[in-house]
Write a protein that holds these residues in place. Structure first.
Motif, PDB file in Angstrom:
ATOM      1  N   ARG A  91       1.161  -1.111  -0.025  1.00  0.00           N
ATOM      2  CA  ARG A  91       0.047  -0.008  -0.032  1.00  0.00           C
ATOM      3  C   ARG A  91       0.801   1.328   0.063  1.00  0.00           C
ATOM      4  NH1 ARG A  91       1.635  -1.372   4.849  1.00  0.00           N
ATOM      5  NH2 ARG A  91       1.822  -0.017   6.353  1.00  0.00           N
ATOM      6  N   PRO A  92       0.278   2.339  -0.307  1.00  0.00           N
ATOM      7  CA  PRO A  92       1.072   3.672  -0.130  1.00  0.00           C
ATOM      8  C   PRO A  92       1.519   3.891   1.291  1.00  0.00           C
ATOM      9  CG  PRO A  92      -0.804   3.981  -1.595  1.00  0.00           C
ATOM     10  CD  PRO A  92      -1.084   2.790  -1.053  1.00  0.00           C
ATOM     11  N   ASP A 110      21.116   2.441  -3.709  1.00  0.00           N
ATOM     12  CA  ASP A 110      20.702   2.652  -5.012  1.00  0.00           C
ATOM     13  C   ASP A 110      19.654   1.707  -5.693  1.00  0.00           C
ATOM     14  OD1 ASP A 110      22.859   4.278  -4.982  1.00  0.00           O
ATOM     15  OD2 ASP A 110      24.116   3.086  -6.100  1.00  0.00           O
ATOM     16  N   ALA A 111      19.792   0.530  -5.376  1.00  0.00           N
ATOM     17  CA  ALA A 111      18.675  -0.341  -5.733  1.00  0.00           C
ATOM     18  C   ALA A 111      17.364   0.006  -5.090  1.00  0.00           C
ATOM     19  CB  ALA A 111      18.839  -1.680  -5.452  1.00  0.00           C
ATOM     20  N   LEU A 112      17.242   0.408  -3.905  1.00  0.00           N
ATOM     21  CA  LEU A 112      15.976   0.925  -3.022  1.00  0.00           C
ATOM     22  C   LEU A 112      15.064   1.940  -3.970  1.00  0.00           C
ATOM     23  CD1 LEU A 112      15.532   0.871   0.650  1.00  0.00           C
ATOM     24  CD2 LEU A 112      14.831   2.654  -0.714  1.00  0.00           C
ATOM     25  N   GLN A 113      16.069   2.916  -4.065  1.00  0.00           N
ATOM     26  CA  GLN A 113      15.579   3.840  -4.917  1.00  0.00           C
ATOM     27  C   GLN A 113      15.231   3.746  -6.414  1.00  0.00           C
ATOM     28  OE1 GLN A 113      17.568   7.793  -3.408  1.00  0.00           O
ATOM     29  NE2 GLN A 113      19.042   6.068  -2.958  1.00  0.00           N
ATOM     30  N   VAL A 118      11.161   5.344  -1.455  1.00  0.00           N
ATOM     31  CA  VAL A 118      11.675   6.417  -0.989  1.00  0.00           C
ATOM     32  C   VAL A 118      12.719   6.066   0.352  1.00  0.00           C
ATOM     33  CG1 VAL A 118      11.479   8.600   0.106  1.00  0.00           C
ATOM     34  CG2 VAL A 118       9.756   7.927  -1.373  1.00  0.00           C
ATOM     35  N   TRP A 119      14.121   6.239  -0.032  1.00  0.00           N
ATOM     36  CA  TRP A 119      15.078   5.831   0.954  1.00  0.00           C
ATOM     37  C   TRP A 119      14.826   6.774   2.138  1.00  0.00           C
ATOM     38  CZ3 TRP A 119      21.005   6.620   0.804  1.00  0.00           C
ATOM     39  CH2 TRP A 119      21.432   5.811   1.815  1.00  0.00           C
ATOM     40  N   TRP A 147      16.157   1.107   5.009  1.00  0.00           N
ATOM     41  CA  TRP A 147      14.781   1.139   4.934  1.00  0.00           C
ATOM     42  C   TRP A 147      14.064   2.391   4.131  1.00  0.00           C
ATOM     43  CZ3 TRP A 147      10.983   4.484   7.455  1.00  0.00           C
ATOM     44  CH2 TRP A 147      11.357   5.342   8.201  1.00  0.00           C
ATOM     45  N   GLY A 148      12.954   1.897   3.438  1.00  0.00           N
ATOM     46  CA  GLY A 148      12.418   3.068   2.718  1.00  0.00           C
ATOM     47  C   GLY A 148      11.011   2.754   2.620  1.00  0.00           C
ATOM     48  N   THR A 149       9.941   3.726   2.054  1.00  0.00           N
ATOM     49  CA  THR A 149       8.646   3.699   2.182  1.00  0.00           C
ATOM     50  C   THR A 149       8.175   3.823   0.624  1.00  0.00           C
ATOM     51  OG1 THR A 149       8.496   6.098   2.370  1.00  0.00           O
ATOM     52  CG2 THR A 149       8.629   4.719   4.347  1.00  0.00           C
ATOM     53  N   ASN A 150       6.744   3.172   0.640  1.00  0.00           N
ATOM     54  CA  ASN A 150       6.162   3.376  -0.730  1.00  0.00           C
ATOM     55  C   ASN A 150       5.591   4.527  -0.753  1.00  0.00           C
ATOM     56  OD1 ASN A 150       5.042   3.009  -3.261  1.00  0.00           O
ATOM     57  ND2 ASN A 150       3.738   1.316  -2.418  1.00  0.00           N
ATOM     58  N   GLY A 151       6.328   5.748  -1.106  1.00  0.00           N
ATOM     59  CA  GLY A 151       5.995   7.188  -1.140  1.00  0.00           C
ATOM     60  C   GLY A 151       5.785   7.751   0.328  1.00  0.00           C
TER      61      GLY A 151
END
Length: 247
Positions: A91-92, A110-113, A118-119, A147-151
């Motif tokens: 989900r967002p 780099d891959a995450l982004q 969003v890193w 860690w990052g987020t979906n937006g």
């Protein structure tokens, strides 16, 4: 797409390649996983058996695991693929947490982004002074959860630690096994079902059972798949006994 699928309590686990299985899954909550790092300074180092790379002489032996021989260019491409397919299931505002060592830290970010996440930062795991020493050098004492987020992600809910300090488990089920408590700590700000595309010996899944979260795990190696299933079955039994005692 998958060789086997099993349901064990709140866990659904698949034997097969994550890149093939991910597009077939239903939506999940957050992603927490420990992929093969493909560490090593050159081709000879990367091509070594995983037990030779990650264990000192005299340590107990574990089954070898797959997918640990990529160079950094192919690791970037492969990581971008699985991270992108994982993001499509969330989900967002959902979270991705993926482990790395120091060698693959830059390329993992780099891959995450590249995959559209969003890193947001790095959570170090301090393995304490019990980690492998190197004479004349600094002790290799930490690994990292990027860690990052979906937006965008709202700033609401509990606060999780930004650093975890705990030793490598004395009893491991995988050559690169991590503590269950490390995973439960990282889940403080997560929602299930938790997706784990690289299940290994099932540590994330065991943590999910302990926290009462649904779990979706994928493992390409049949030996580790069976080890993970056994651990999940034991964790489900333990959780059931705990509930019975509480009542």
């Amino acid at each position: 797409m998958f060789v086997k699928r099993r349901r064990i309590g709140p866990a659904t686990v698949y034997l097969g390649d994550a890149l093939e299985i991910l597009p077939t899954l239903d939506p999940v909550g957050d992603v927490l996983t420990d992929p093969p790092y493909s560490s090593g300074g050159n081709v000879r180092d990367r091509a070594q058996a995983t037990t030779a790379k990650y264990l000192s002489t005299g340590h107990p032996q574990y089954p070898e695991f797959q997918g640990d021989t990529r160079d950094q260019r192919s690791y970037l491409a492969w990581s971008t693929l699985w991270m992108g397919r994982a993001r499509a299931l969330t989900r967002p505002g959902a979270m991705l947490v993926s482990f790395s060592d120091w060698r693959q830290l830059p390329v993992t970010s780099d891959a995450l982004q590249c995959a559209g996440w969003v890193w947001r930062g790095i959570v170090p795991w301090d393995k304490t002074e019990g980690s492998r020493p190197q004479k004349g050098r600094y002790r290799v004492q930490a690994e990292y959860a990027l860690w990052g987020t979906n937006g965008a992600r709202p700033q609401a809910g509990p606060v999780a630690p930004g650093v975890f300090r705990m030793s490598v488990p004395r009893v491991k089920h995988h050559v690169a096994g991590k503590p269950v408590d490390l995973m439960t700590g990282l889940m403080t700000v997560m929602e299930g079902p938790i997706l784990d595309p690289f299940m290994g010996s099932g540590t994330v899944g065991v943590a999910c059972v302990q926290k009462g979260l649904a779990y979706v795990g994928i493992e390409v190696d049949p030996t580790y798949f069976e080890i993970a299933c056994g651990r999940l079955e034991e964790a489900v039994k333990a959780a059931s006994r705990s509930k019975t005692v509480a009542i």
